[in-house]
Scaffold this motif. Structure first.
Motif, short mmCIF file in Angstrom:
data_model
loop_
_atom_site.label_atom_id
_atom_site.label_comp_id
_atom_site.label_asym_id
_atom_site.label_seq_id
_atom_site.Cartn_x
_atom_site.Cartn_y
_atom_site.Cartn_z
N HIS A 37 0.83 -1.21 0.00
CA HIS A 37 0.00 0.00 0.00
C HIS A 37 0.86 1.25 0.00
CE1 HIS A 37 -3.44 2.57 0.64
NE2 HIS A 37 -2.91 3.05 1.75
N SER A 47 -4.98 1.14 -5.28
CA SER A 47 -4.74 0.21 -4.17
C SER A 47 -5.25 -1.20 -4.47
CB SER A 47 -5.40 0.74 -2.90
OG SER A 47 -6.79 0.94 -3.08
N SER A 50 -2.76 -4.04 -2.91
CA SER A 50 -2.77 -4.12 -1.46
C SER A 50 -4.12 -4.58 -0.93
CB SER A 50 -2.39 -2.76 -0.84
OG SER A 50 -3.30 -1.76 -1.24
N THR A 51 -5.19 -4.16 -1.58
CA THR A 51 -6.52 -4.61 -1.16
C THR A 51 -6.66 -6.12 -1.34
OG1 THR A 51 -7.51 -2.48 -1.76
CG2 THR A 51 -9.00 -4.36 -1.54
N GLY A 55 -7.06 -8.86 1.71
CA GLY A 55 -8.16 -9.84 1.68
C GLY A 55 -7.64 -11.25 1.80
N VAL A 106 -7.16 -2.72 6.39
CA VAL A 106 -8.54 -2.47 5.97
C VAL A 106 -8.88 -0.98 6.07
CG1 VAL A 106 -10.96 -2.86 6.67
CG2 VAL A 106 -9.37 -4.79 6.50
N ALA A 109 -9.77 1.44 3.19
CA ALA A 109 -10.98 1.10 2.43
C ALA A 109 -12.25 1.28 3.24
CB ALA A 109 -10.89 -0.34 1.92
#
Length: 328
Positions: A37, A47, A50-51, A55, A106, A109
Motif C-alpha cells: 500500500h 490500491s 494491497s486490497t 483480503g 482495511v 478502504a
C-alpha cells in the motif's frame, strides 16, 4: 494373540500438533500488504494489489484461527503444553498482532470495518500480553537458553496498536500501548543481547528469530510517526536508524541463515523486513531523502523475494508432510 501382541498405540491426530507459530504467516502477509500500500501511494497506482493482499491475509488468518480453535477444543492438553513452552508462548500474541495488522490494512478502504476489527484485537492483545507477562514472572522456571528474539513479539504487538489506533481516534489508548511496547523492547533488548553474547548460541531452528531484532524499532517508528502527527523528529530518527542498524547486523548473518534447513520459523524473516520497508517509505515520503527512497525500494524487493521463497518452501514442506509433526 492380543495378550502377547498388544495393538499399537494410536498416533495423535495431526491437528494436535498445529502450532501457534503459524500466525507468523499472517504477520508476514499483512506486512506485505501494508508495504505494498505504501508503494502504491508513492507510485499513485491505486490500491488494487494491497486490497487483494489484505483480503488474502484475512482469509489465511481465518483458516489458521479455525484450525487453532479446533486444536484448543479437541486437544486442550497439547494447547496447554504449547502455552507452557518457553519459546512458543511468545508467539501467542501473534494471533492478535495479525488482527491488528489486518485492521490497519482495511482502514484505507473502510473505517467502520477497521474499527470493528481493531477494538476487539486491541483488547485481546492486552489480555494476551498480560497472560504472557504473568507467565514470565510467575514461579515457572525459565533458563537463559530459553530466551530468544521471539520474546520481542509481545512488545512488537503493543507498538502496532497505534498504527490504526491514532487514525481511528484512540490517541491516549495508542500512547498507552506504545509506551508499554517501548518499555518491553528496551528490557528485552538488554536481556537478549546478554544471552546472545555471553551464553550458548541459538539452536539452528531458532536462528531465523534473529531477524525479529529489526521489528521493534521499525514498527516503533511507524507508531511514533502516527502519534507525532506525521512529523520526523529526533525520536523518529532514533528509532529508524536503530532499525537500520539491526538490518546491517542481520546482513552479517545472511550466509549462516541461508544454510539452515527450512522450518516454519523462517516466517520470522517476513514481518521485520515489511516493517522496515514501511518505515523507510514514510521517512522518504516526509523528508524526500534519496537514501531512504533507495532503501525502501531495495527493502520492498527483498520483501517480495522473502515472501515468495517462504511460500514455495512452505508448499514443499506440506507436500513432504514435514509440518504439524511432534517435536523430536
Amino acid at each position: 494373540m492380543s495378550a502377547t501382541n498388544p495393538p499399537p498405540q494410536r498416533a495423535a491426530p495431526r491437528l494436535a500438533y498445529f502450532p501457534v507459530t503459524f500466525f507468523a504467516v499472517v504477520m508476514g502477509l499483512a506486512g506485505l500488504a501494508l508495504a505494498t500500500h505504501r508503494v502504491e501511494l508513492l507510485l499513485g497506482s491505486g490500491s488494487f494489489a494491497s486490497t487483494g493482499l489484505i483480503g488474502l491475509t484475512a482469509l489465511v488468518f481465518c483458516i489458521i484461527a479455525v484450525l487453532f480453535v479446533l486444536k484448543c477444543l479437541r486437544h486442550p492438553a497439547e494447547m496447554r503444553a504449547e502455552w507452557n513452552h518457553p519459546v512458543r508462548i511468545a508467539f501467542f500474541p501473534a494471533i492478535t498482532i495479525g488482527a491488528l495488522l489486518i485492521a490497519a490494512g482495511v482502514l484505507p478502504a473502510s473505517e467502520p470495518l477497521a474499527r470493528a476489527i481493531w477494538i476487539p484485537a486491541a483488547i485481546a492483545h492486552l489480555v494476551v500480553t498480560l497472560g504472557v507477562v504473568s507467565a514470565w514472572i510467575s514461579h515457572r522456571t525459565f533458563e537463559q537458553a530459553h530466551l530468544t528474539p521471539a520474546w520481542f513479539i509481545p512488545a512488537v504487538g503493543n507498538v502496532l496498536v497505534p498504527v490504526a489506533g491514532v487514525q481511528l481516534g484512540y490517541l491516549e489508548v495508542s500512547w498507552f500501548f506504545f509506551s508499554v511496547g517501548m518499555l518491553f523492547w528496551v528490557v528485552f533488548l538488554t536481556l537478549v543481547f546478554n544471552r546472545l553474547i555471553f551464553h550458548n548460541p541459538l539452536p539452528e531452528r531458532l536462528l531465523p528469530t534473529l531477524v525479529i531484532l529489526i521489528a521493534p524499532p521499525s514498527a516503533g517508528f511507524v507508531a511514533w510517526y502516527q502519534i507525532n502527527g506525521g512529523e520526523i523528529d529526533a525520536v523518529a530518527r532514533l528509532l529508524y536508524y536503530c532499525g537500520l542498524m539491526f538490518v546491517l547486523i542481520t546482513l552479517t548473518q545472511v550466509g549462516k541463515l541461508l544454510r539452515l534447513p527450512f522450518a516454519m520459523s523462517w516466517w520470522a524473516y517476513s514481518f521485520p523486513v515489511a516493517a522496515f520497508t514501511i518505515a523507510s517509505s514514510l521517512f522518504a515520503e516526509k523528508t524526500g531523502h534519496g537514501f531512504q527512497q533507495v532503501v525502501m525500494v531495495v527493502s520492498y524487493v527483498v520483501l517480495l523475494g522473502v515472501i515468495a521463497l517462504l511460500v514455495l518452501k512452505t508448499a514443499g514442506a506440506i507436500r513432504r508432510d514435514e509440518i504439524c509433526q511432534p517435536e523430536g
